[in-house]
Enzyme design. Structure first.
Site, PDB file in Angstrom:
ATOM      1  N   GLU A   1      36.137  40.372  26.726  1.00 57.63           N
ATOM      2  CA  GLU A   1      34.818  40.136  27.317  1.00 57.63           C
ATOM      3  C   GLU A   1      34.023  41.429  27.248  1.00 57.63           C
ATOM      4  OE1 GLU A   1      34.686  38.655  31.320  1.00 57.63           O
ATOM      5  OE2 GLU A   1      36.243  37.150  30.968  1.00 57.63           O
TER       6      GLU A   1
ATOM      7  N   GLU B   1      42.394  38.537  34.142  1.00 56.83           N
ATOM      8  CA  GLU B   1      41.997  39.523  35.151  1.00 56.83           C
ATOM      9  C   GLU B   1      42.752  39.409  36.476  1.00 56.83           C
ATOM     10  OE1 GLU B   1      37.456  40.584  33.780  1.00 56.83           O
ATOM     11  OE2 GLU B   1      37.701  39.282  35.521  1.00 56.83           O
TER      12      GLU B   1
END
Length: 477
Positions: A366, A159
């Site tokens: 995720e 991320e």
């Protein structure tokens, strides 16, 4: 129709969020260690104590039928100083995880960097300093050489957008800055570091594949007007394209670079670094999906970047970039206590959009819902989590039926862990971690449910419901 047997099903964690043992066995302080101690904020000094529960946690993953475990390595646990000295105790710890996975028949899916930067680099400017990016290549090479004989699936960075925007723009993550120029420099250096990580992997001739994981926020306009479509492009560049385009195509979006060059110093984007980025693109994309976003054209007001970190239901974040776009909320959708929109259809359309554009294999790296939960001796009856996961897995399966090349799905998270500045109150785990000295593991109802999903290859998933409003947690209702 069940997914292929090679499809990876598992849970995910991150080093700082779960390991604890923050100063054990030669580990040096990370930026999170230092800043949270300095500001006396809730920290992950102990977290889930995964460091001392590794074998138990892997055994539970095996019991739950998981075929993969996504976890991250800790740079300050592996490399002790700026000179690159290796901490053999840190290597031994991750060998323990990887060997336990092998014995359990679980594939390790390993992220090299998930936000815990050594403090010795933070002291020199962290990700705003190109030296940090250059040092990442050595760190990544050490990891590949230590674990590459048993790890086949690698992620360079987790991320890039999220921790740089929160740390350098929003200012609620370390180093708690609010400086757009620093955010741009940090973002560029992160993408350079990722490319250098790919370069080290390819030069080492290691088997397997390497990708990047992105906090994916599919963007939709409120209507089909030209103003809305321009806002969508701005928002897509802001949320997604500077990571995904750069990782897959090796180039930053030219319209974004042009726009930024009017106001900011882009001298960090040196030609030799751009050549490295162009030459070292990824094999796959991991997409962390929690929510989509609807936007409209900006009309007035200053840039505002605010998130709900209190966990108080009803509070909404606010994202508006002056001259670019403004986030709006759909009144018909439900939200978590932390203001995250629950919208599985956004995942379906987002996966199709990403695959049509990039044509590389995709993983949902995720996906999950954070809630307040008390962990006692009895399992948590988390029907709200089961509903959330079922609807999102259904959306993924529909996307696969429509030709999207999906290779795996990871629940966030395998067990309860420290949720950054939300502390341990925001619980995502399939397995509860009790607030006691033993950190007892207590599987929730979702743990047993997810085992059935894996056993059936997703065939047990009801796909007829996810286009309706999903069930939120009791606190969100």
């Amino acid at each position: 129709m069940a997914v292929d047997k090679g499809f990876l099903w598992g849970g995910a964690t991150a080093s700082y969020q779960c390991e604890g043992a923050w100063d054990a066995d030669g580990k040096v302080p990370s930026n999170w260690d230092w800043w949270l101690h300095e500001r006396e904020l809730p920290n992950a000094d102990v977290a889930s104590d995964h460091y001392h529960h590794v074998l138990e946690d892997i055994a539970l993953a095996k019991e739950g039928g998981h075929t993969a475990y996504r976890f991250s390595l800790s740079w300050p646990r592996i490399i002790k100083d700026r000179e690159g000295t290796v901490n053999e105790a840190g290597i031994a710890f991750y060998n323990k995880i990887i060997d336990a996975c092998a014995e359990a028949g679980i594939e390790p899916f390993v992220t090299v960097f998930h936000w815990d930067l050594p403090m010795y680099w933070e002291e020199l400017g962290g990700w705003t300093n190109t030296q940090t990016a250059l040092a990442f290549e050595h760190y990544a090479r050490v990891c590949y050489e230590a674990f590459g004989d048993r790890v086949r699936s690698w992620v360079t960075i987790n991320e890039p957008k999220w921790f740089t925007s929160r740390g350098y723009l929003v200012g609620d993550y370390p180093p708690f800055h609010q400086n757009a120029q620093e955010y741009i420099q940090a973002g560029f250096n992160i993408m350079l570091a990722s490319a250098l990580g790919v370069k080290a992997f390819r030069e080492g001739g290691f088997e397997g594949s390497i990708g990047i994981v992105h906090s994916y926020t599919p963007v939709y306009g409120i209507d089909d007007t030209i103003e809305s479509q321009i806002a969508v492009r701005y928002a897509d560049n802001f949320n997604n394209n500077w990571v995904l385009d750069t990782a897959v195509f090796g180039e930053f979006p030219i319209d974004l670079v042009t726009e930024l060059s009017r106001t900011y110093d882009l001298s960090c984007m040196k030609p030799e670094y751009l050549r490295i980025i162009k030459a070292n693109t990824v094999d796959f994309l991991g997409l962390n999906y929690y929510s989509s976003t609807d936007v409209k054209a900006w009309t007035e007001g200053e840039t505002t970047l605010r998130f709900n970190t209190s966990g108080k239901g009803g509070e909404r974040g606010k994202i508006m970039v002056k001259g670019w776009f403004e986030q709006v909320y759909n009144p018909h959708h439900k939200f978590t206590d932390w203001g995250m929109e629950i919208y599985p259809e956004g995942l379906y359309h987002g996966l199709k959009k990403a695959f049509d554009k990039y044509h590389v294999p995709l993983y949902i790296s995720e996906n999950g819902i954070g809630c307040y939960e008390d962990i006692v001796d009895e399992p948590v009856h988390d029907d709200y989590r089961i509903s959330f996961l079922q609807d999102h897995i259904a959306a993924m399966l529909d996307a696969m039926d429509d030709g999207v090349d999906m290779r795996g799905y990871f629940v966030w998270s395998l067990f309860d862990l420290y949720s950054w500045i939300s502390g341990m109150e925001k619980r995502y785990g399939l397995i509860g971690v009790a607030d006691d000295e033993e950190h007892r593991r207590v599987p929730k109802d979702s743990f047993t449910w997810f085992k059935r999903v894996i056993e059936t290859g997703g065939d047990c998933i009801d796909r007829s419901q996810y286009k309706d409003e999903p069930v939120a947690s009791p606190e969100s209702a």
